[in-house]
Write a protein that holds these residues in place. Structure first.
Motif, PDB file in Angstrom:
ATOM      1  N   GLY A  49      21.040 -30.526  25.442  1.00  0.00           N
ATOM      2  CA  GLY A  49      20.939 -29.456  24.465  1.00  0.00           C
ATOM      3  C   GLY A  49      21.172 -28.084  25.062  1.00  0.00           C
ATOM      4  O   GLY A  49      21.502 -27.926  26.236  1.00  0.00           O
ATOM      5  N   ASP A  50      20.993 -27.078  24.224  1.00  0.00           N
ATOM      6  CA  ASP A  50      21.173 -25.681  24.608  1.00  0.00           C
ATOM      7  C   ASP A  50      19.861 -25.148  25.179  1.00  0.00           C
ATOM      8  O   ASP A  50      18.816 -25.234  24.527  1.00  0.00           O
ATOM      9  CB  ASP A  50      21.581 -24.870  23.373  1.00  0.00           C
ATOM     10  N   PRO A  51      19.858 -24.588  26.380  1.00  0.00           N
ATOM     11  CA  PRO A  51      18.627 -24.086  26.983  1.00  0.00           C
ATOM     12  C   PRO A  51      18.112 -22.799  26.355  1.00  0.00           C
ATOM     13  O   PRO A  51      16.983 -22.392  26.615  1.00  0.00           O
ATOM     14  CB  PRO A  51      19.019 -23.856  28.443  1.00  0.00           C
ATOM     15  N   GLY A  52      18.939 -22.152  25.530  1.00  0.00           N
ATOM     16  CA  GLY A  52      18.519 -20.885  24.959  1.00  0.00           C
ATOM     17  C   GLY A  52      18.739 -19.734  25.927  1.00  0.00           C
ATOM     18  O   GLY A  52      19.243 -19.910  27.042  1.00  0.00           O
ATOM     19  N   GLU A  53      18.345 -18.554  25.504  1.00  0.00           N
ATOM     20  CA  GLU A  53      18.572 -17.351  26.305  1.00  0.00           C
ATOM     21  C   GLU A  53      17.412 -17.101  27.259  1.00  0.00           C
ATOM     22  O   GLU A  53      16.262 -17.070  26.844  1.00  0.00           O
ATOM     23  CB  GLU A  53      18.729 -16.135  25.381  1.00  0.00           C
ATOM     24  N   PRO A  54      17.671 -16.927  28.555  1.00  0.00           N
ATOM     25  CA  PRO A  54      16.612 -16.571  29.496  1.00  0.00           C
ATOM     26  C   PRO A  54      15.955 -15.258  29.068  1.00  0.00           C
ATOM     27  O   PRO A  54      16.622 -14.356  28.550  1.00  0.00           O
ATOM     28  CB  PRO A  54      17.355 -16.402  30.826  1.00  0.00           C
ATOM     29  N   SER A  55      14.673 -15.165  29.271  1.00  0.00           N
ATOM     30  CA  SER A  55      13.967 -13.953  28.839  1.00  0.00           C
ATOM     31  C   SER A  55      12.752 -13.715  29.718  1.00  0.00           C
ATOM     32  O   SER A  55      12.401 -14.527  30.566  1.00  0.00           O
ATOM     33  CB  SER A  55      13.541 -14.076  27.372  1.00  0.00           C
TER      34      SER A  55
END
Length: 483
Positions: A364-370
């Motif tokens: 899947g997509d890990p999303g945006e680091p924040s």
């Protein structure tokens, strides 16, 4: 709060104060750097962790990702408090990730017949006693399943922090009681695993640190791991104050040889640990014993030092006042993830990074680091606003007093209430955080660590309200005397 109390096994997240600030910053949220391709290769892991390090701003960060009996990627990012580059071998405190290690020690001895999991602790641990007859029914399994009835609400966990040894720690439970009948309810409570660690000492006939070294660390080749900083010395951890990471000594408390949160280890060593937890590499217990550790109790999705997620994966996080860590395994696919950091801010970058890597492992997509930069910015702005309002209130106090001179005292009192609300909020701050933290004990010293910017903002607001109220009352008295 116990130094390793802000622990989050899965859904149990104890940086509750962060939620208060997150609401203020949510409207300001914007996308961070673009996420890498959702493929768990060494290059993709490194790209994602580099982006996470840069987006979060934490001083030091390390990671280990495993699959089967292999370490896919282990690396460090940033620098430690000595100025040295963080690598996969840099030792860091992992707080409540320690619980899975203590549970392993218990299972090793259980398989050797030296600990009986389903027999009362009191029959196996001399010196264990409580001011509650129900404590005689607590089994060893209930300790490591956290279903013993122990609770921060009935145990003086603050008093336990000054214990000088595991034996002393257990002895101090003598005047405490249980919150529920053993085996009927689940509650996250650190004393469970410190009692378990003392039981390991008694059953093994040697100090907890020696047992862990000889029976866990050495067999796995964990050369940068220990139960106290006398053997392995981590650098200072950090707290974030409005975007400035401050090196700080860890909060005083019972950490050395603590079964609930005393482990110091590295990303590389965590890689070896994840492999054995997935039933690969060097076995520490039988396959059946490992499966038993990963099986939830009848009352909660929590096994022996692991939170069992609905999808079958297992996770446990750990949070001290200056360090954060998390471990995750998927017994079905054989993947394992550990993320460690030397910085504790308003959000836990390790847990977010773990979720991103786990998503990549699933394709899947890990999303945006924040990170918590937006929250820090919001709290800094609110702190400046509090100072400005306090100064304004004092400057305008004479005008306020003249306008209300001669009015009934009760009406004047009502007009003072808004300025005193921040004072009341700050006075009850630890109690309020304890209330929304599932009953975990939060103390005044603890809120000046990972929640430092929120605490400072609330303190400034309280001072502004108190200064404004005091100035108004003094002006009102002056105006009254003049008339």
């Amino acid at each position: 709060m116990h130094p390793n109390a802000p622990n989050r096994p899965g859904a149990v997240r104890l940086i509750a104060a962060a939620a208060l600030a997150a609401a203020a910053a949510a409207a300001l949220a914007v996308p961070a750097a673009a996420a890498p391709a959702a493929e768990l290769t060494p290059e993709a892991i490194d790209a994602y962790m580099t982006a996470t390090y840069e987006a979060s701003g934490v001083p030091g960060l390390s990671v280990a990702v495993t699959h089967g009996d292999q370490v896919i990627h282990a690396a460090g990012y940033g620098r430690d408090s000595n100025g040295d580059e963080v690598t996969e071998d840099t030792p860091m405190r992992v707080a409540s990730v320690s619980k899975s290690f203590t549970a392993m020690a218990v299972m090793i001895l259980a398989e050797e017949g030296r600990i009986a999991l389903d027999e009362p602790v009191v029959d196996q641990l001399p010196g264990f006693d409580m001011a509650d007859e129900r404590a005689r029914e607590i089994t060893v399994r209930q300790l490591v399943n956290q279903t013993s009835g122990f609770s921060d609400t009935t145990i003086d966990v603050v008093e336990l922090e000054s214990a000088t040894s595991l034996e002393d720690y257990v002895a101090r439970l003598a005047d405490d009681s249980l919150a529920s009948d053993p085996g009927t309810d689940w509650e996250y409570c650190n004393p469970n695993f410190n009692v378990a660690a003392r039981l390991v000492e008694v059953a093994a006939g040697q100090p907890f640190e020696e047992f862990m070294e000889e029976r866990v660390f050495a067999p796995l080749g964990m050369e940068h791991s220990a139960t106290s900083d006398e053997r392995v010395q981590p650098g200072l951890g950090y707290n974030n104050l409005f975007g400035l990471w401050l090196p700080r000594e860890e909060a005083p408390g019972f950490l050395d040889d603590s079964g609930s949160g005393g482990i110091i280890t590295s990303a590389a060593d965590m890689g070896r640990w994840l492999i054995t937890q997935n039933g690969q590499g060097t076995p520490l217990v039988s396959e059946a014993g490992l499966a038993e550790m990963h099986t939830p109790s009848e009352v909660q999705d929590y096994g022996m030092g692991w939170s069992v997620e609905p999808d079958g994966t297992l996770v446990h996080s750990g949070n001290l006042m200056t360090y954060n860590a998390v471990e995750w395994i998927d017994p079905e696919t054989g993947y394992g993830i550990a993320v460690l950091t030397s910085g504790a801010g308003m959000t836990d970058v390790t847990y977010t990074a773990m979720e991103g890597l786990a998503a990549m492992a699933d394709g899947g997509d890990p999303g945006e680091p924040s990170g918590d930069r937006l929250i820090q910015f919001a709290l800094a702005a609110l702190s400046v606003a509090a100072i400005a309002l306090g100064v304004t209130g004092m400057v305008r106090s004479r005008r306020w007093a003249v306008k209300r001179a001669g009015r009934p005292a009760w009406r004047i009192g009502l007009r003072l209430v808004p300025a005193l609300i921040p004072v009341a909020l700050f006075a009850s701050y630890p109690a309020l955080v304890s209330l929304i933290s599932n009953g975990r004990t939060v103390t005044w010293p603890s809120v000046w660590y990972f929640a430092l910017p929120l605490t400072l903002m609330l303190a400034l607001a309280a001072l502004a309200g108190l200064a404004t109220t005091t100035a108004r009352l003094l002006r009102l008295r002056s105006v009254g005397s003049a008339e």
